[in-house]
Scaffold this active site. Structure first.
Site, PDB file in Angstrom:
ATOM      1  CD  GLU A 168      -7.652   1.619   5.978  1.00 43.19           C
ATOM      2  OE1 GLU A 168      -7.274   2.542   5.263  1.00 43.19           O
ATOM      3  OE2 GLU A 168      -6.884   0.789   6.471  1.00 43.19           O
TER       4      GLU A 168
ATOM      5  CD  GLU B 106      -2.565   1.198   2.719  1.00 36.60           C
ATOM      6  OE1 GLU B 106      -2.133   0.557   3.702  1.00 36.60           O
ATOM      7  OE2 GLU B 106      -3.635   1.838   2.751  1.00 36.60           O
TER       8      GLU B 106
HETATM    9 MN   LIG Z   1      -5.216   2.099   4.119  1.00 36.73          MN
END
Ligand SMILES: [Mn+2]
Length: 274
Positions: free
Chosen positions: A247, A153
């Site tokens: 998220e 990420e």
């Molecule tokens: Mn994240």
């Protein structure tokens, strides 16, 4: 595209997981809201009773999309680019456990904060980068052996200082021949780092493992100023058919955030479909 939401079986002070607490209750709420999957935040797989989790996923027909691992960095300091070899080994071992656990429920595993950060001293930073390449190779091997996939990420500059953009992350993976590691984009980090969010989605599309959707203020999509419609249009055009995972922080509270995110994203998807 289907929708997932980040959950945490353990209550955490610092985690953008809207729904936190006992998994059996959470999974029934996730299904009731209308999500098709969950991303699970775990510092260590022993934070959850795997039997209860599997039973809940089956009962509610929910897909476990991925395991988010950053809590092990925040709470224990485990770091794949640590200068001390024994520290890196502990971090690699944790990812190995996460991969075995992820594989057992069909979930991919995310490398986010656990990459750590590079030292201000250039020579130390250069060596840390080499060590990270080596750690990542071991983690990718563990994922392959377990039967799952790693995702990395890109994370914003305030939380780390390398692999902050989609382009930098893709170039890094290509340079080190890591086509077995997918990219997970997170719109909160993208809003800080990317020049052009739809363009970053377009260059990542073919190797995108998951898109985490969260607004500019880390609240639910629709509560800030990110134009999710344009991102989803680019992903649709590029053939992305994976999950969108919400998220976000618990604002104004976790359940309200989870309902708001689902409504925003499902309306946008419906519009694209029509
Ligand atoms: Mn994240």
């Amino acid at each position: 595209m289907k929708l997932a939401v980040v959950i945490s079986p353990k209550r955490r002070k610092f985690a953008p997981a809207a729904l936190q607490g006992p998994v059996d209750k959470i999974l029934s709420l996730v299904r009731e809201i209308g999500y098709d999957g969950v991303e699970i935040t775990l510092g260590h797989p022993n934070e959850v009773d795997v039997g209860v989790l599997k039973e809940g996923l089956d009962r509610h027909a929910l897909k476990a999309v991925s395991i988010a691992t950053g809590a092990a960095y925040i709470e224990e300091g485990l770091c794949l680019a640590a200068p001390v070899a024994a520290d890196r080994d502990r971090a690699i071992e944790r990812i190995r456990l996460q991969c075995a656990f992820g594989a057992s429920i069909g979930a991919k595993v995310v490398i986010g904060l656990m990459r750590g950060r590079l030292d201000k001293d250039e020579e130390t930073a250069r060596r840390q980068t080499e060590w990270f390449v080596d750690s990542l190779a071991k983690c990718a091997g563990a994922a392959r052996d377990a039967g799952t996939t790693l995702m990395i990420e890109p994370i914003n500059r305030y939380d780390t200082n390398f692999l902050t953009t989609a382009a930098e992350t893709i170039a890094f993976l290509d340079r080190h021949d890591r086509r077995d590691v997918e990219v997970m984009l997170d719109t909160f980090h993208m809003n800080i780092e990317e020049v052009d969010l739809p363009a970053a989605c377009a260059v990542t599309c073919g190797r995108l493992g998951l898109l985490q959707t969260v607004d500019s203020n880390r609240c639910a999509p629709g509560m800030g100023h990110i134009d999710f419609g344009s991102l989803l249009a680019v992903l649709t055009a590029g053939g992305y058919d994976g999950f969108l995972s919400a998220e976000m922080v618990q604002q104004p509270d976790g359940e309200t955030a989870a309902r708001f995110a689902h409504r925003t994203l499902s309306l946008l998807l419906a519009r694209l479909g029509g």
